[in-house]
Scaffold this motif. Sequence first.
Motif, short mmCIF file in Angstrom:
data_model
loop_
_atom_site.label_atom_id
_atom_site.label_comp_id
_atom_site.label_asym_id
_atom_site.label_seq_id
_atom_site.Cartn_x
_atom_site.Cartn_y
_atom_site.Cartn_z
N TYR A 64 119.71 71.92 64.24
CA TYR A 64 120.59 73.02 63.84
C TYR A 64 120.15 74.35 64.44
N ILE A 65 118.84 74.51 64.70
CA ILE A 65 118.35 75.80 65.17
C ILE A 65 117.83 75.73 66.61
N THR A 66 118.16 74.66 67.32
CA THR A 66 117.67 74.50 68.69
C THR A 66 118.64 75.13 69.68
N PRO A 67 118.20 76.16 70.42
CA PRO A 67 119.07 76.76 71.45
C PRO A 67 119.37 75.74 72.55
N PRO A 68 120.48 75.86 73.25
CA PRO A 68 121.45 76.96 73.13
C PRO A 68 122.63 76.67 72.22
N PHE A 69 122.73 75.42 71.69
CA PHE A 69 123.97 75.05 70.99
C PHE A 69 123.77 74.73 69.52
N GLY A 70 122.63 75.11 68.93
CA GLY A 70 122.38 74.78 67.53
C GLY A 70 123.47 75.29 66.60
N TYR A 71 123.87 74.44 65.65
CA TYR A 71 124.97 74.77 64.73
C TYR A 71 124.70 76.05 63.95
N ASN A 72 123.49 76.20 63.42
CA ASN A 72 123.17 77.39 62.62
C ASN A 72 123.16 78.66 63.46
N LEU A 73 122.86 78.54 64.74
CA LEU A 73 122.81 79.73 65.61
C LEU A 73 124.18 80.39 65.70
N PHE A 74 125.22 79.58 65.90
CA PHE A 74 126.56 80.14 66.03
C PHE A 74 127.13 80.53 64.67
N LEU A 75 126.72 79.83 63.63
CA LEU A 75 127.14 80.21 62.28
C LEU A 75 126.57 81.58 61.93
N MET A 76 125.31 81.81 62.28
CA MET A 76 124.69 83.10 62.05
C MET A 76 125.37 84.19 62.88
N ARG A 77 125.71 83.88 64.10
CA ARG A 77 126.37 84.88 64.95
C ARG A 77 127.70 85.31 64.35
N ALA A 78 128.40 84.36 63.72
CA ALA A 78 129.70 84.68 63.13
C ALA A 78 129.57 85.53 61.87
N MET A 79 128.45 85.39 61.14
CA MET A 79 128.30 86.06 59.85
C MET A 79 127.42 87.30 59.90
N ALA A 80 126.57 87.42 60.91
CA ALA A 80 125.57 88.49 60.94
C ALA A 80 126.21 89.85 61.20
N PRO A 81 125.52 90.93 60.81
CA PRO A 81 126.00 92.29 61.13
C PRO A 81 126.05 92.50 62.64
N PRO A 82 126.83 93.47 63.11
CA PRO A 82 127.02 93.67 64.55
C PRO A 82 125.74 93.98 65.32
N GLU A 83 124.74 94.57 64.65
CA GLU A 83 123.51 94.91 65.38
C GLU A 83 122.65 93.69 65.71
N ILE A 84 122.96 92.54 65.14
CA ILE A 84 122.24 91.31 65.46
C ILE A 84 122.95 90.65 66.64
N THR A 85 122.29 90.62 67.78
CA THR A 85 122.88 90.02 68.98
C THR A 85 122.53 88.54 69.07
N LEU A 86 123.20 87.85 69.98
CA LEU A 86 122.90 86.43 70.18
C LEU A 86 121.47 86.25 70.70
N GLY A 87 121.01 87.20 71.53
CA GLY A 87 119.62 87.14 72.00
C GLY A 87 118.64 87.27 70.85
N ASP A 88 118.93 88.16 69.89
CA ASP A 88 118.07 88.30 68.71
C ASP A 88 118.01 86.99 67.94
N ILE A 89 119.17 86.34 67.80
CA ILE A 89 119.24 85.09 67.05
C ILE A 89 118.40 84.02 67.73
N TYR A 90 118.50 83.91 69.05
CA TYR A 90 117.71 82.92 69.79
C TYR A 90 116.21 83.19 69.64
N ARG A 91 115.81 84.47 69.78
CA ARG A 91 114.38 84.79 69.67
C ARG A 91 113.87 84.58 68.25
#
Length: 441
Positions: A381-408
């Motif tokens: 779920y948390i394995t880049p680049p296609f982990g399910y939770n990564l994209f779920l977090m991107r959809a729900m997170a505040p705008p200041e959280i970027t996809l790069g932040d989520i991966y790191r």
Amino acid sequence: MSSEFITLFMFGTMMVLLFTGQRVFGVIGFVGSAAALWLWGQGSFEMPFNAAFQVLNWYPLITVPFFIFMGYMLSESGMASNLYRLFHVWFGPVRGGLALGTIGLMVLIAALNGLSVAGMAIGATIALPQLLRHGYDKVMVTGVVQAGSSLGILIPPSVVLVLFAMIARQPVLDLWLAGVGPGLLMAFIFAGYVAIRCYFQPEIGPALPAEERAEITWSEKFGLLRAGLLPIAIFAIMMGLFLTGTTSLVESSAVGAALAMVAAWLSGNLDRKVFEESTRNTLSISCMFLWIILGALCFSSVYDGLGAVKAVKTVLVDTWDFEPWTILVLMLLSFVVMGMFLDDTAMLVIVAPLYIPLVISLGFNPIWFGILYTITCQIAYITPPFGYNLFLMRAMAPPEITLGDIYRSIMPFFALMVLSLILIMVFPQIALWLPSQVTGR
């Protein structure tokens, strides 16, 4: 027709159809029915119907809608928000205290809902904005929410483990009990990492300011304690009745759902909108699981009936002469790869007919393997680049959280999950001790 060709045909056809974007249950059921019709003729259409009756007659499956309803009722009525406020106030004076409280919140939401999506939604919409507002490092806390929410599929009442029990024909109670030790172990490992890091780097997890703590009176603290402990009391009553033998598993799930409604009513938050949202979400997810189980049983009954289960064992054991532990590691690695593209239920119904008979024939405990499978799903779920939770977090997170932040953010927690998996592989009693004590199996 050889077992190898049947395996290649059925699984190859299924993967091709899945890539077309069709529903998972439809693809699995169609391939099973088509293979039966092609190889056995018209009378073989009875097999999917028999699988349907097997689903409808499996009594413990009634627990799924009750547990899902309980979790959504607690979430929609605002009691989950009270839980976070409780942790916010009581853990605030500690360095990294709000992040530690968030992990505790994720564990409790997992124990009340059984799904990772609920924990992710609450963590991203309630906890994350508060953590950012109090100056927490956005990369660290994003990882905390993602990793913590993944515990929902491991800690009972895990809906994923119910599905595994159905397909693997194993006791649900044993799987739930086996998930307690590993789930708490992972939560403590996450909390230890956060506490140590915030101790040496206080700027990434500052304590709640003294002036803000002074504004919170003791009466407010104890009021929050009462409100926050209400969901915990529901879970304790439900599991206490079950473990003492007062109620069965299904009866306990009904008690939990009823208590959640009573708690929402007592808190003054039970209205038509809350009830309707909880009921709609429960119906949607429960139907999804029933259809997936039906399709999986149709597929596996045909596959087993063709005698093709031995194909994988022939290749891995007889042809390539792999050791049992090597085969087990290859299975888990395949879960990680598939989990980057599929959800846990789809992944399970695809590989269960292949892996579970092989695991048993190699002498491994299927309950223990179920826990390893679930943890590997969490890792996927948390394995880049296609982990399910990564994209779920991107959809729900505040705008200041970027996809790069989520991966790191997820890299340290990925390593901690792998460490947890290795510990449970080396020390199986972490998972198996509690079921052996409670059920004697």
